[in-house]
Design a protein around this motif. Structure first.
Motif: not given
Lengths: 114, 112
Positions: B1-15
């Motif tokens: 499989d192609a190496g493609i990564t995302q970061s972060p996987r989860h994020k909570v942020t304020e308006t």
């Protein structure tokens, strides 16, 4: 610009029954066509692709799709659905030049019942 | 499989805060994409890139900017996050626009 329509938002089939998911595209020349599957919580995985040649293409997991130029369609089929096939399915179209991005349909969610 | 990564996987942020999502691929692919996925809307293209420093808007680009300073990295920035930008974001890449695209695992962003 090319476009893709998946007419069915949600389909429910019984396990063991056959499946056909519809995909219609709009593009002036011979397109490059793809079907992707997305399991819950996952990214998209390629099922199969059509570039040229035989209009019936085989993919992974027992899926096949048929390109019909006269109908501008690329429908996905499986003769016998398994419960693990429950997922979201996306059709995508690309131009033969490769100089524009892939365009995805809105997806069809497949539910499988016992 | 192609190496493609995302970061972060989860994020909570304020308006109102800026947020940057990162996509990294190891395949030397020319094209990279950012999509958002929301119930009832499927995958919607935000921005894409067809080379270093070459980017273009997708169908839902308002409120988002992107940058690609290296072939392998494609950053998505929410300049001032709003609740309507709560979504799952997917990055993808392909060698050319008509070749198989490989997807990251997605980033679940919640704006509160």
């Amino acid at each position: 610009a090319q476009s893709v329509t998946q007419p069915d938002i949600h389909i429910t089939v019984s396990e063991g029954a056959s499946l056909e998911l519809r995909c219609n595209y709009s593009y002036g020349a011979t397109p490059y066509l793809f079907w992707y599957v997305q399991s819950p919580g996952q990214g998209l995985q390629l099922l199969l692709k059509y570039f040229s040649g035989d209009t019936l293409v085989q993919g992974i997991k027992g899926f096949e799709a048929e390109f019909k130029r006269s109908q501008s369609s690329f429908n996905l089929r499986k003769p016998s659905v398994h419960w693990s096939d429950a997922a979201e399915y996306f059709c995508a179209v690309a131009t033969n030049s490769g100089n524009t991005p892939l365009v995805f349909g809105k997806g069809t969610r497949l539910s499988v019942i016992a | 499989d192609a190496g493609i990564t995302q970061s972060p996987r989860h994020k909570v942020t304020e308006t109102g805060t800026p947020v940057t999502l990162r996509c990294h691929q190891t395949e030397n692919h020319r094209y990279m994409y950012w999509y958002r996925q929301d119930p009832g809307h499927g995958l919607r293209l935000i921005h894409y890139s067809y080379g270093v420093k070459d980017t273009d808007k997708g169908e839902v680009s308002d409120g988002y900017s992107v940058s690609r300073s290296k072939t392998e990295d494609f950053l998505l920035t929410l300049e001032s996050a709003t609740s309507s930008q709560t979504s799952v974001y997917f990055c993808a890449s392909n060698k050319d626009g008509n070749t198989e695209a490989f997807f990251g695992q997605g980033t679940r962003l919640t704006v509160v």
